[in-house]
Design an enzyme around this catalytic site. Structure first.
Site, PDB file in Angstrom:
ATOM      1  N   LYS A 242      38.011  40.300  50.635  1.00 40.26           N
ATOM      2  CA  LYS A 242      37.887  38.853  50.453  1.00 40.26           C
ATOM      3  C   LYS A 242      38.550  38.101  51.606  1.00 40.26           C
ATOM      4  CE  LYS A 242      40.017  36.871  46.908  1.00 40.26           C
ATOM      5  NZ  LYS A 242      40.916  35.779  47.345  1.00 40.26           N
TER       6      LYS A 242
ATOM      7  N   HIS B 251      40.000  45.267  34.643  1.00 38.28           N
ATOM      8  CA  HIS B 251      39.135  44.273  35.289  1.00 38.28           C
ATOM      9  C   HIS B 251      37.765  44.388  34.645  1.00 38.28           C
ATOM     10  CE1 HIS B 251      42.155  43.484  38.185  1.00 38.28           C
ATOM     11  NE2 HIS B 251      42.029  44.590  38.841  1.00 38.28           N
TER      12      HIS B 251
END
Length: 892
Positions: free
Chosen positions: A552, A160
Site C-alpha cells: 500500500k 482479517h
C-alpha cells in the site's frame, strides 16, 4: 437460469481476449445444470418477466464485450428498472456466481483425482514424490535427513475476514455441493438421478431465498466459530493424508513400518488474538477463543479414538498384547476399576480394543474437565497411543499399528489439545503508552489494564494447555528493539516472576522498517528476556514481514523487491549471529496484498531464507478456497511442502542467487521508477478523497465483513495511512480497476526499455529469476481481472479527470509492456485454467458492476433522496458488492 446455464457459457467473453479457453465438457454440463435450475427458481419466484430482465442484461453485457453495443447502452438498460427489480437481478447474478464457483470446485476435484490414478513413471509436478526425488538427487542422505527433520509448514488463519458471504450462504452452497456430487456419482440409476436433481432444485431454491447480506455485525467469537468449520470439515481428516503421502514418497511400506518423518504441519490463528486496531478483541475474547478451539479438537480426537477402539477387534489369541500394554491396563484398572471392567466385559479377550476405548474415555474426560480421568497434556495421550502402537507392532500387527492408529498419532502431534497456536498481536504504540502510564505511577487507563489482562490470559492458557498453545506476541510497526523489550517489561508488570514464556515477534511493514530490520534484531539480542528464549529454543528467532502495508505504501513492484532485499539481509544477519531464522510472511489473499499461488511464492524467496521452514498467513476467502474441501486442501499442502523442500536445496538456491545477482540492478531501476509513479498518484493532494468517491469504500463497512473496523479513525480518509490494506484492495477490486495489484509497474518497465538492450534483459529476468517471474505473472492476473471500460465509469465519479487519466494511462502502459516482456499474445495466455475462470465470469461481473454503478451514482449525485430511497439504493449497492466479490473470487 435459462440461458445462464446454456451452451453459450463457454463463449461468454470471447471479445477482449484474442482467444477463448474452451470449457471442458464436464464443467460445461455442471454450469448448464446449475444455471438452468437457478433460472427455474427465479421464474417461479419472480415470474417470467424477472427472468427475462436477467436475460436482457446478460445478453447486453456479452454484446458489450463483443463490441456490438456500448457500455452506455448497458447503463441505460439498467437505469430503466425500478430499484426493487434491480435488487432481484443483482441477487440472481450473485447466486449464479456461487453456483459457478461450485461447479469449478467440483471440476477441480475431479481433475485432482484423475491425476492421482494409475502409476506414472515420472512423479507429477508439485507432488511430494517429485520433491523427494529431486532433493535426494541434490543432497546426500545426511542432508536429506536433516532437511526432513527440520521441515516446518505453519499456516496461520488470520483475523482479517475478507469472506464476503454470510455463513448461512456458505452452508447453503455446501448443501448444493453435496447434492451435485450425488447427482454426478457414477453408476446411479435414472430414478436416483431424478431424486438428486429434485434435491438440487430444492437446495438452490433455498439458496435463492437466503438473505445474502448479514443483518448483524460479526464479533470476534463469530469469526472463531466460522474458522472452526474448516477444521471440522477438512483439516482434521486431511492432514494425516498429507503425512501419509509424504511417508509413501520417502520409502516403500508406508502403513507397515514407523513413519519416515515426523509431523511437520502446525496451524496458528490470529482469530480472537489479533487486537491491533480492533477494540472488540479483549482478554476475555482471547480466553474464550482458545476454549472454543479446544472443544473442537478434543471432540474430534475423542471421536477418532472411539472409532479406532470400536474397530480394533484383534483378539489376544492372534495378537498378543505386550507386557507394557498389560501393565498399562492393570494400572488403569487400579485407578478406574469400574470403567476398565466395563470395557473388559464389552470386549473380552481384546486388550488393544479395551485400551483404546479407555484412551477415548480419557480424552472425553479431558474435554469435560473431569480432572480425575483427564489427560494432563497431549504428550500423555501420545504416550498411551504409542503403548498400543508398539504392542501391535510387537505382535506382528504392523498394519494396525501404523495405519489408522498412526493417523491419530499424527493428529495429536499436529493439533494437540489447542488445535492451533493462538497468537496475539498489538501495535507498538499501545505498548509504549501503557508503559508510560505504568512508570508514571498513577491510575491506569482501561486500555493499559487490557494490555496487562491480555498477558495474564496468555499465562492462563499456557498453564492449562501448554506453552505451545499461546506464546507468540507479534508487535505491529516495530521500529526498534525497545518495542520488543516493552512487551517483556509489561509482562513483568502483569505477573512478575510468573510471567508467561513469550516469543515476541517483530513485524516490519514499511519500506523504512524493512531496511532497518537487521539493526532491530541486533538490538533484540541484547535483551535479557530474548537471550533466555534463544537459549531455551535452540536459538530460533521469528520475524514477520508485512506484505499488505508495504504494498500500500510502495506499490506492488517496489514492495516485492524491498521484501526480497529484507529477506536477504535477515538471512545474512542470522548466519552471522548463529540464529535459526523463521520468516513469517504476512501475505493477503489478494494480489495487491502479496497474494497469488503459494508454492510459486515459496520458490521465489531469497536463497537461504526458507531453510525448510515456511510460515504464512491464510486470510478470509483464501481459507475456504484452500481448506474448504479435502482434496483441494491436500493438494495445496502438498504443493507448498514440495516448494519448501525444493527451495531449501543448493541447486535451487544457487540458480536463484545467480539470477538475483545478475538482475538486481535492473530490478532496482524498475522498483525506483514504479514507486515514483505510484507515489505521484497516491500522495497527490486530494487523492484519498477522490478514491472514496469513485469506489464503494464508505459502504464496505456496512457489509459487516468482520469485527475489525475498516478504517483508522472517523470520517473520510485524508491519507492512505487512514485506510487499512483490506478495504483499500477490496474497494479497488469493486471498481474493476484493481489498482493495488499492478499500478506503477508499467512505468518501471518503461524505464528499462529506454536502453537498447532493456527489453532483452527484462525477458531474460522473466525466464531466469523466479522473483521477477512471480511478480509479472501476479500482475498479469490482476490486469486480467481489470475491465478498462467499466473502470473508466467508476473513475469518472470523482470529478477529477487528471486522476482518472493518470490511472488509465498507467493501465494501458502496464498491460502493453507486461505482454511484451512475457511474450504472451493475451493476458493469461499461459494460465489456461485461470483464464477460463476469468472468461466465464467476466460478463456476469460486468452486469453486477453496472448495477453497482447505478446505485453509486445515485448515492453520490447529491440529489435529495428520501430515507427509503437511500436504503433501497444501499441494499442494491451492497448486494452488488457481495456479488462482484463472489464473481472475482477475491475481496481483500
Amino acid at each position: 437460469m435459462g440461458a445462464l446455464g446454456s451452451d453459450q457459457a463457454e463463449r461468454l467473453s470471447g471479445t477482449r481476449h484474442s482467444a477463448v479457453t474452451e470449457m471442458p465438457d464436464e464443467l460445461r454440463a455442471d454450469v448448464r445444470l446449475l444455471g438452468g435450475l437457478l433460472g427455474q427458481v427465479i421464474a417461479e419466484h419472480g415470474g417470467p418477466d424477472l427472468l427475462n430482465d436477467v436475460e436482457k442484461l446478460r445478453k447486453a453485457v456479452i454484446a458489450a464485450r463483443r463490441g456490438t453495443v456500448t457500455v452506455d447502452e448497458v447503463a441505460a438498460l439498467v437505469g430503466t428498472w425500478p430499484i426493487e427489480r434491480a435488487v432481484h437481478i443483482a441477487r440472481a447474478f450473485t447466486c449464479y456466481f456461487h453456483l459457478a464457483n461450485l461447479a469449478e470446485e467440483h471440476f477441480r476435484i475431479r481433475t485432482l483425482r484423475e491425476r492421482d490414478t494409475g502409476e506414472a513413471e515420472t512423479p507429477p509436478s508439485g507432488s511430494l514424490a517429485q520433491a523427494v526425488r529431486d532433493i535426494k538427487g541434490d543432497l546426500g542422505d545426511d542432508r536429506v535427513a536433516e532437511l526432513i527433520e527440520g521441515l516446518e509448514l505453519r499456516p496461520v488463519l488470520t483475523a482479517h475476514p475478507t469472506e464476503a458471504r454470510r455463513r448461512a450462504v456458505v452452508t447453503a452452497i455446501q448443501r448444493v455441493s453435496a447434492q451435485l456430487a450425488e447427482y454426478n456419482m457414477p453408476g446411479r440409476g435414472s430414478s436416483e438421478r431424478a431424486e438428486s436433481k429434485r434435491r438440487l432444485l430444492e437446495e438452490i431454491d433455498l439458496l435463492w431465498r437466503t438473505a445474502q447480506l448479514r443483518s448483524t455485525k460479526l464479533d470476534p467469537l463469530d469469526e472463531v466459530r466460522t474458522a472452526m468449520a474448516a477444521f471440522d470439515e477438512t483439516l482434521f481428516r486431511t492432514v494425516p493424508l498429507v503425512y501419509r503421502s509424504f511417508d509413501a514418497a520417502l520409502g516403500e511400506g508406508t502403513g507397515t513400518r514407523p513413519p519416515a518423518s515426523r509431523a511437520y504441519i502446525r496451524f496458528g490463528s490470529w482469530i480472537g488474538g489479533d487486537r491491533d486496531g480492533n477494540p472488540n478483541v479483549t482478554a476475555s475474547v482471547t480466553r474464550r477463543a482458545l476454549l472454543i478451539q479446544a472443544e473442537h479438537v478434543l471432540s474430534a480426537l475423542e471421536n477418532a479414538a472411539t472409532r479406532i477402539g470400536r474397530t480394533l477387534t484383534a483378539g489376544a489369541r492372534y495378537t498378543e498384547p505386550s507386557a507394557a500394554l498389560r501393565a498399562a491396563l492393570g494400572k488403569a484398572e487400579d485407578t478406574n476399576p469400574e470403567l476398565v471392567s466395563e470395557f473388559a466385559t464389552r470386549s473380552p479377550g481384546e486388550p488393544h480394543r479395551q485400551w483404546m476405548l479407555y484412551v477415548a474415555a480419557r480424552v472425553a474426560a479431558t474435554r469435560r474437565r473431569d480432572l480425575d480421568l483427564a489427560y494432563r497434556s497431549p504428550a500423555d495421550l501420545l504416550a498411551d497411543l504409542r503403548v498400543c502402537q508398539e504392542s501391535l507392532a510387537e505382535a506382528g500387527a504392523v498394519r494396525q499399528a501404523y495405519g489408522e492408529l498412526q493417523h491419530l498419532v499424527w493428529q495429536v502431534e499436529t493439533f494437540g489439545f489447542h488445535l492451533a497456536e493462538l497468537e496475539v498481536r498489538q501495535h507498538s504504540q499501545v505498548h509504549a503508552a501503557a508503559l508510560e502510564e505504568i512508570r508514571a505511577g498513577g491510575a491506569l487507563s482501561e486500555r493499559t489494564e487490557e494490555v496487562l489482562a491480555t498477558i495474564r490470559v496468555i499465562a492462563w492458557i499456557q498453564e492449562r494447555f501448554g506453552v505451545t498453545a499461546c506464546s507468540r506476541y507479534v508487535v505491529s510497526f516495530t521500529r526498534s528493539a525497545g518495542d520488543i523489550a516493552a512487551v517483556y517489561e509489561l509482562a513483568e508488570h502483569a505477573l512478575g516472576s510468573r510471567a508467561p514464556a513469550l516469543d515476541v515477534v517483530p513485524l516490519f511493514e514499511s519500506g523504512e522498517d524493512l531496511a532497518n530490520s537487521p539493526a532491530v534484531l541486533s538490538g533484540m539480542l541484547e535483551i535479557d528476556a530474548v537471550k533466555r528464549r534463544l537459549a531455551d529454543n535452540g536459538r530460533l528467532l521469528e520475524v514477520m514481514l508485512g506484505y499488505s502495508d508495504s504494498a500500500k505504501e510502495l506499490g506492488p513492484a517496489a514492495a516485492t523487491l524491498r521484501l526480497y532485499e529484507a529477506q536477504e539481509q535477515l538471512t545474512t544477519w542470522a548466519v552471522q549471529h548463529d540464529v535459526r531464522l523463521r520468516l513469517f510472511h504476512g501475505r493477503g489473499g489478494a494480489l495487491g496484498r502479496g497474494g497469488g499461488p503459494a508454492n510459486r511464492a515459496v520458490l521465489a524467496q531469497a536463497p537461504g531464507s526458507v531453510a525448510g521452514r515456511f510460515k504464512v498467513t491464510e486470510q478470509g476467502e483464501v481459507i475456504f478456497a484452500r481448506y474448504g474441501h479435502g482434496a483441494i486442501a491436500k493438494r495445496h499442502m502438498e504443493q507448498v511442502t514440495n516448494a519448501v523442500l525444493l527451495a531449501s536445496t543448493p541447486a535451487v538456491e544457487g540458480r536463484t542467487a545467480a539470477a538475483a545477482s545478475r538482475f538486481r540492478p535492473l530490478a532496482e531501476q524498475v522498483a525506483v521508477a514504479s514507486e515514483r509513479a505510484y507515489r505521484a498518484l497516491t500522495e497527490a493532494p486530494g487523492f484519498p478523497e477522490w478514491f472514496a468517491l469513485v469506489s464503494p469504500l464508505e459502504e464496505i463497512g456496512a457489509l459487516r465483513l468482520g469485527s475489525r473496523p475498516a478504517r483508522r479513525g472517523l470520517g473520510a480518509p485524508r491519507s492512505l495511512d487512514d485506510l487499512r490494506a483490506i478495504p483499500w484492495v477490496f474497494a479497488w477490486a469493486q471498481t474493476r480497476v484493481n489498482l493495488p495489484g499492478w499500478y506503477g509497474l508499467g512505468s518501471g518497465l518503461a524505464a528499462i526499455m529506454e536502453s537498447p538492450s532493456g527489453l532483452e534483459e527484462l525477458k531474460a529476468a522473466y525466464r531466469e529469476w523466479p522473483l521477477f517471474a512471480s511478480l509479472l505473472d501476479n500482475i498479469e492476473m490482476s490486469l486480467a481481472k481489470t475491465d478498462r471500460s467499466i473502470a473508466a465509469r467508476y473513475l469518472a465519479l470523482g470529478g477529477r479527470d487528471d486522476f482518472a487519466g493518470q490511472v488509465l494511462a498507467e493501465y494501458d502502459l502496464t498491460r502493453k509492456l507486461v505482454l511484451t516482456v512475457t511474450g504472451h499474445s493475451r493476458l493469461l495466455a499461459n494460465r489456461r485454467v485461470l483464464s477460463r475462470a476469468v472468461q466465464l465470469r467476466d460478463p456476469y461481473v460486468d452486469a453486477l458492476s453496472h448495477l453497482q454503478l447505478r446505485a453509486l451514482q445515485s448515492l453520490r449525485s447529491g440529489d435529495s433522496l428520501t430515507d427509503e430511497e437511500r436504503d433501497r439504493l444501499s441494499t442494491l449497492l451492497l448486494l452488488s458488492v457481495n456479488g462482484v466479490a463472489a464473481g472475482l473470487q477475491n475481496t481483500g
